[in-house]
Scaffold this motif. Structure first.
Motif, short mmCIF file in Angstrom:
data_model
loop_
_atom_site.label_atom_id
_atom_site.label_comp_id
_atom_site.label_asym_id
_atom_site.label_seq_id
_atom_site.Cartn_x
_atom_site.Cartn_y
_atom_site.Cartn_z
N GLY A 1 17.86 -5.80 7.05
CA GLY A 1 17.82 -6.24 5.59
C GLY A 1 18.48 -4.92 4.82
O GLY A 1 18.84 -5.06 3.71
N LEU B 1 2.98 -8.46 9.17
CA LEU B 1 3.45 -7.92 7.93
C LEU B 1 2.45 -7.67 6.86
O LEU B 1 2.35 -6.70 6.10
N PRO C 1 9.58 -0.55 12.02
CA PRO C 1 9.86 -0.79 10.36
C PRO C 1 8.59 -0.32 9.68
O PRO C 1 8.50 -0.19 8.52
N ARG D 1 14.63 -14.26 4.47
CA ARG D 1 14.82 -13.68 3.41
C ARG D 1 15.35 -12.00 3.33
O ARG D 1 15.90 -11.62 2.59
N LEU D 2 14.96 -11.63 4.59
CA LEU D 2 15.43 -10.20 4.82
C LEU D 2 16.64 -9.98 5.56
O LEU D 2 17.13 -9.21 5.33
N GLY E 1 15.60 -2.11 1.15
CA GLY E 1 16.48 -2.82 2.19
C GLY E 1 15.50 -3.73 3.18
O GLY E 1 15.92 -4.65 3.69
N LEU F 1 1.20 -4.23 5.18
CA LEU F 1 1.47 -3.67 4.10
C LEU F 1 0.17 -3.75 3.06
O LEU F 1 0.66 -3.44 1.68
N ASN G 1 0.76 -1.27 -0.11
CA ASN G 1 -0.04 0.10 0.06
C ASN G 1 0.82 1.37 -0.08
O ASN G 1 0.20 2.37 -0.04
N TYR H 1 12.46 -4.38 3.21
CA TYR H 1 11.53 -5.11 2.74
C TYR H 1 11.66 -6.11 1.50
O TYR H 1 11.17 -7.27 0.94
N GLY H 2 12.81 -5.70 0.74
CA GLY H 2 13.46 -6.47 -0.28
C GLY H 2 13.69 -7.90 -0.07
O GLY H 2 14.30 -8.29 0.83
N GLY H 3 13.17 -8.85 -0.93
CA GLY H 3 13.21 -10.20 -0.78
C GLY H 3 12.19 -10.92 -0.17
O GLY H 3 11.90 -12.42 -0.26
N ALA H 4 11.13 -9.99 0.38
CA ALA H 4 10.17 -10.62 0.89
C ALA H 4 8.79 -10.32 0.62
O ALA H 4 7.84 -11.01 0.90
N VAL H 5 8.82 -9.11 -0.34
CA VAL H 5 7.53 -9.04 -0.93
C VAL H 5 7.68 -8.87 -2.61
O VAL H 5 8.74 -8.84 -2.99
N GLN H 6 6.48 -9.05 -3.05
CA GLN H 6 6.65 -9.26 -4.65
C GLN H 6 6.91 -7.57 -4.98
O GLN H 6 6.34 -6.84 -4.44
N LEU I 1 -1.21 -6.48 1.75
CA LEU I 1 -1.15 -7.49 0.80
C LEU I 1 -1.77 -8.77 1.22
O LEU I 1 -2.23 -8.85 2.39
N THR J 1 19.17 -9.89 -2.38
CA THR J 1 18.21 -9.60 -3.52
C THR J 1 18.86 -8.93 -4.59
O THR J 1 19.83 -8.25 -4.62
N GLU K 1 -0.43 -11.93 -0.12
CA GLU K 1 0.51 -12.79 0.23
C GLU K 1 1.86 -12.18 0.10
O GLU K 1 2.09 -11.23 -0.41
N LEU K 2 2.90 -12.99 0.99
CA LEU K 2 4.24 -12.37 0.84
C LEU K 2 4.73 -13.15 -0.28
O LEU K 2 4.30 -14.23 -0.85
N TYR K 3 5.97 -12.92 -0.79
CA TYR K 3 6.57 -13.50 -1.97
C TYR K 3 8.24 -13.53 -1.97
O TYR K 3 8.61 -12.37 -1.54
N GLY K 4 8.96 -14.40 -2.00
CA GLY K 4 10.41 -14.40 -1.88
C GLY K 4 11.18 -15.87 -2.43
O GLY K 4 10.26 -16.82 -2.63
N GLU K 5 12.20 -15.68 -2.23
CA GLU K 5 13.07 -16.84 -2.62
C GLU K 5 12.54 -18.02 -1.89
O GLU K 5 12.42 -18.21 -0.74
N THR L 1 10.37 -15.52 5.70
CA THR L 1 10.43 -14.24 5.34
C THR L 1 11.54 -13.58 6.09
O THR L 1 12.40 -12.77 5.61
#
Lengths: 456, 456
Positions: free
Chosen positions: B397, B272, B422, B292-293, A216, B276, A210, A218-223, B278, B298, B280-284, B289
């Motif tokens: 992160g 989280l 955060p 990933r952070l 840094g 945000l 939103n 959030y990078g990697g954990a959200v699309q 959202l 990334t 769903e979350l998304y990552g490697e 999560t």
């Protein structure tokens, strides 16, 4: 045709250019709501110009969008009637910093008129007005009946013209419709365009978190909405330049070997590379450049944006990202069906972690007329009388959605008689129009009315 | 620690907020050249603030970019010396229309200070100044020696600080370096950050035809720079969220099971998602999560742009398109090596018909200190005295490139003692800072100096 007509055009050259520059000075950008009053001003200017040369029933018709200007001369009893279509609206001008002179202060450099709308389509519309003026002033009459229909929404897909045409079938009825909004092949090589690609398009908006996020934290954990958008956009083509939307090519008309053969004469890849500053051309495999432009459909991203665009870096994951897409369609593709196929393609590929919304742009059907139609052959002869070379019969890559509308509603053959050149930067910075074709074009148009009167 | 110190902070609350708001009013955006004078103004403001509380040798050191502010209090003979690092520059504020109040007119709403820089990092830098003031004014002395080093280029990757540190090793020498530019876990949950991700980045510029082209006249026959860019950008990740640049993960340090276990307590995916907006979350894949952070690198696109971005459509094939990319790196990745791998990845994938150029952004090494170091444990106890809960030991992160620089040049342990949350929109519209942590934070810092004196 009486030589007096040509003399008249020569004698009034400076005055006519002055008038054209006045027309070009109006920033009638139909796509930008802030320019609504300018578009109206251009409509009124057009009406006044028609009135001044002696047309009757001149009227500025309101629509739900920008107005349509009409005027007629119907005193050639028993003679055919021609409807001249043009548009007085123009494309946006950004990026403004790439223009060498202000887009709405026309100037002649190198025997070219530089201004937004110089060729597309104020210049070519103006030529038709002055051609009628020249014949009327010198001969006191016209060889046929003439109607003008000049609209202000061509650059945004003519959303209101179909209903206007539908509601004014009688007013607009004619034996042939003539439009000058296309190009010659190159300098000294006139062309009649007997087919145009259709158009449909859509905008893809990808929405993620939103708010813009610190990449840094959030990078990697959200699309990332940019990643998601890029994944969708990249799925439209394969590595062979083919469009991978299922069913996209299903209705595409095969071209005949004769047509393929005729096209071979038309375009020179080397010239095109030089003109565009490219090292190589690129497109759908199994087709050459001219086929890709004339008879093959496309799907092009016209704009993409998301995140930080300034100098340097901003380590952000943007909340959203967008792309604007248009397709050029060929016979017998249906813009409504194509848009549905693309929507389905996108919906089946929505990446995890984002929401995707789609909004549609206006549509136009593809169009073709047989090139042996007498009105087209007469146009070819008119060109040949002035340019002294054979006329080429081509198909156009661009779209004039209204052409198909005229075709479908008025059931009248359409002749596309263009005087632009493909190098004249339509829709881009430094749009211009060669003075040579502006002048020869008016002469060609005058010849055409006499040729047409004999042919129909 | 003397209760007088806390009383002093309470008594001067309004005055201190007034001073902080003055600091926050200076639009010291280091990334935007037009704000150069504002950045200088913020440097001078900082120097004046250090001078006012009784520091000595206060100096604004010029660099090739924005200045570094220094000040010290070295009268605690035989006691340890702490170097406090912070930054007075801030992120850009666009998109401005998403701010609920002007970014440089701080205001308190809902017990939060809203302003660009409120938490990152003017607010936290200011707290250190006021903590020293409180101790000095109430006790007339400090439990240890203090040096301040406050820079103005943190938000653009601290390009000139490494050489400044290199040239001023003696001036900056200390037993421990303390930085407050990170976050707590959440409200009421303090955290010591014992590791940070590094940073590297680059811009990809794709150049096609020498001018924007009409997509009808040329579409299908030339490579569209947006398509080419999208093809490159899409190649950086696979459908599992993994980065596909060859060698990217080669040096990544495996995390231990103990570390994995400890992380489990830290982050709540449900919270989280809610925060945000959202689904769903998304990552490697194969990582959760928090992993990933904290411990995974990334590659994020921070910006993409090309073609038309206004309302509606413009049927253009743009002459160029660009993307900005940054990577977050973890121990033992080397930013120089990673940038080379990405360049190679791009160069092997340049689509036909376009030219691609790459420009590099500044780099920062990843960093980790053992969380059982006495300076870190003392910081944990200081938090616990004020917040009355156990301190969490986390990894961050984000990147503070200078942390690794300090580590490498000064060979001094770094303690990251953050008071942000955060959720406080660093780098985004509506950045803010909770008054609760602003106040408790100053008290915690005061405790820390006494704890540190006992530990070292």
């Amino acid at each position: 045709m009486d030589q007096k007509i040509v003399n008249y055009l020569n004698e009034h050259k400076d005055l006519h250019l002055e008038e054209l520059f006045e027309f070009l000075a109006i920033p009638s950008i139909s796509a930008i709501p802030d320019h609504k009053e300018d578009v109206k001003k251009a409509a009124n200017w057009t009406a006044e110009a028609l009135h001044k040369i002696g047309l009757e029933n001149v009227n500025v018709y309101s629509t739900k969008g920008h107005p349509v200007v009409y005027g007629e001369w119907m005193k050639a009893e028993g003679k055919p009637t021609v409807l001249i279509y043009g548009h007085y609206d123009v494309q946006p001008v950004d990026p403004l910093e790439l223009w060498d002179s202000p887009p709405f202060e026309a100037e002649i450099r190198d025997e070219k008129i530089f201004a937004r709308g110089a060729s597309d389509d104020k210049g070519q519309t103006f030529m038709h007005i002055k051609a009628i003026e020249a014949i009327l002033k010198t001969t006191g009459t016209l060889p046929l009946n003439v109607k003008f229909c000049i609209e202000g929404e061509e650059e945004i897909g003519s959303p209101n013209l179909p209903s206007f045409v539908e509601e004014n079938k009688e007013l607009l009825s004619s034996d042939v419709i003539v439009i000058s909004d296309t190009s010659m092949l190159e300098r000294g090589k006139p062309a009649i365009c007997y087919g145009l690609r259709g158009l449909c398009g859509l905008q893809i908006d990808v929405k993620g978190p939103n708010s813009d996020l610190h990449s840094g934290l959030y990078g990697g954990a959200v699309q990332n909405p940019i990643h998601a958008l890029v994944e969708i956009v990249n799925s439209f083509h394969n590595s062979q330049g083919e469009i991978t939307v299922e069913g996209f090519y299903d209705r595409v008309e095969e071209i005949t070997n004769n047509e393929r053969e005729a096209f071979k004469a038309v375009l020179d890849d080397e010239n095109l590379l030089k003109q565009l500053g490219l090292n190589e051309l690129y497109g759908e495999k199994d087709f050459n450049t001219i086929e890709r432009l004339f008879v093959r459909p496309t799907l092009e991203v016209n704009g993409i944006y998301g995140g930080f665009q300034g100098d340097g870096i901003k380590t952000v994951i943007p909340s959203k990202a967008s792309a604007k897409i248009t397709c050029r369609l060929v016979p017998n593709q249906d813009p409504n069906e194509i848009v549905e196929l693309i929507q389905k393609h996108i919906e089946e590929r929505i990446p995890k972690g984002v929401e995707v919304s789609i909004s549609l742009f206006d549509k136009g059907y593809p169009f073709v007329t047989p090139f042996d139609h007498p009105a087209i052959q007469a146009a070819g002869r008119a060109y040949e009388e002035v340019y002294k070379v054979p006329t080429a019969y081509i198909r156009g890559g661009g779209s004039i959605p209204i052409v198909a509308t005229f075709d479908q509603i008025l059931k009248t053959p359409v002749v596309l008689m263009g005087f632009g050149l493909p190098t004249e930067n339509f829709h881009a910075p430094n749009e211009h129009f060669h003075v040579e074709n502006y002048e020869k074009g008016m002469e060609t148009i005058c010849h055409y009315w006499y040729e047409l009167e004999k042919s129909l």
